[in-house]
Design a protein around this motif. Structure first.
Motif, PDB file in Angstrom:
ATOM      1  N   LYS A  15       0.827  -1.214   0.000  1.00 45.07           N
ATOM      2  CA  LYS A  15       0.000   0.000   0.000  1.00 45.07           C
ATOM      3  C   LYS A  15       0.858   1.260   0.000  1.00 45.07           C
ATOM      4  O   LYS A  15       0.495   2.257  -0.621  1.00 45.07           O
ATOM      5  N   GLU A  16       2.008   1.218   0.648  1.00 41.69           N
ATOM      6  CA  GLU A  16       2.909   2.373   0.634  1.00 41.69           C
ATOM      7  C   GLU A  16       3.538   2.555  -0.742  1.00 41.69           C
ATOM      8  O   GLU A  16       3.721   3.691  -1.201  1.00 41.69           O
ATOM      9  N   LEU A  38       3.784  -2.489 -10.144  1.00 40.53           N
ATOM     10  CA  LEU A  38       4.024  -3.248  -8.920  1.00 40.53           C
ATOM     11  C   LEU A  38       4.685  -4.593  -9.198  1.00 40.53           C
ATOM     12  O   LEU A  38       5.240  -5.212  -8.295  1.00 40.53           O
ATOM     13  N   ASN A  39       4.556  -5.054 -10.436  1.00 36.49           N
ATOM     14  CA  ASN A  39       5.019  -6.391 -10.821  1.00 36.49           C
ATOM     15  C   ASN A  39       4.301  -7.455  -9.974  1.00 36.49           C
ATOM     16  O   ASN A  39       4.915  -8.376  -9.452  1.00 36.49           O
ATOM     17  N   PHE A  43      -5.226  -8.617  -8.969  1.00 34.63           N
ATOM     18  CA  PHE A  43      -6.027  -8.760  -7.750  1.00 34.63           C
ATOM     19  C   PHE A  43      -5.298  -8.228  -6.518  1.00 34.63           C
ATOM     20  O   PHE A  43      -5.919  -7.729  -5.589  1.00 34.63           O
ATOM     21  N   MET A  44      -3.975  -8.291  -6.502  1.00 38.26           N
ATOM     22  CA  MET A  44      -3.219  -7.771  -5.362  1.00 38.26           C
ATOM     23  C   MET A  44      -3.344  -6.256  -5.296  1.00 38.26           C
ATOM     24  O   MET A  44      -3.578  -5.679  -4.235  1.00 38.26           O
ATOM     25  N   GLY A  45      -3.214  -5.610  -6.448  1.00 40.28           N
ATOM     26  CA  GLY A  45      -3.373  -4.161  -6.497  1.00 40.28           C
ATOM     27  C   GLY A  45      -4.785  -3.744  -6.122  1.00 40.28           C
ATOM     28  O   GLY A  45      -4.988  -2.782  -5.396  1.00 40.28           O
ATOM     29  N   GLN A  46      -5.778  -4.499  -6.614  1.00 42.05           N
ATOM     30  CA  GLN A  46      -7.169  -4.190  -6.297  1.00 42.05           C
ATOM     31  C   GLN A  46      -7.431  -4.314  -4.796  1.00 42.05           C
ATOM     32  O   GLN A  46      -8.124  -3.485  -4.207  1.00 42.05           O
ATOM     33  N   THR A  47      -6.891  -5.349  -4.187  1.00 42.21           N
ATOM     34  CA  THR A  47      -7.082  -5.559  -2.750  1.00 42.21           C
ATOM     35  C   THR A  47      -6.503  -4.391  -1.954  1.00 42.21           C
ATOM     36  O   THR A  47      -7.153  -3.860  -1.048  1.00 42.21           O
ATOM     37  N   CYS A  48      -5.290  -3.986  -2.298  1.00 44.85           N
ATOM     38  CA  CYS A  48      -4.660  -2.870  -1.592  1.00 44.85           C
ATOM     39  C   CYS A  48      -5.388  -1.560  -1.862  1.00 44.85           C
ATOM     40  O   CYS A  48      -5.539  -0.729  -0.962  1.00 44.85           O
ATOM     41  N   LEU A  49      -5.867  -1.373  -3.099  1.00 42.37           N
ATOM     42  CA  LEU A  49      -6.598  -0.150  -3.417  1.00 42.37           C
ATOM     43  C   LEU A  49      -7.905  -0.067  -2.631  1.00 42.37           C
ATOM     44  O   LEU A  49      -8.286   1.008  -2.167  1.00 42.37           O
TER      45      LEU A  49
END
Length: 68
Positions: A15-16, A38-39, A43-49
């Motif tokens: 997230k940072e 982010l490489n 779904f990982m980016g969506q979760t953090c967003l």
């Protein structure tokens, strides 16, 4: 059978990292573009967003896709 315990590595959390990337894109960036930077999988980016949106650290907007 043996197990290996993986410990967290020092450094920024995802997230940072996302917040740092978003500073370079004041207008907008798509989730797909963000995941490439982010490489990591989308779904990982969506979760953090989702977490960042719920904490009101970022806002989202829907855009219409224009097909030519």
């Amino acid at each position: 059978m043996s197990f290996v315990i993986i410990t967290a590595q020092p450094g920024l959390m995802t997230k940072e990292i996302i917040l740092n990337i978003l500073k370079d894109y004041p207008q907008a960036i798509t989730v797909k573009e963000l995941s490439k930077k982010l490489n990591q999988p989308i779904f990982m980016g969506q979760t953090c967003l989702k977490l960042l949106v719920s904490c009101k650290k970022v806002t989202t907007k829907n855009i219409e896709m224009i097909n030519y």
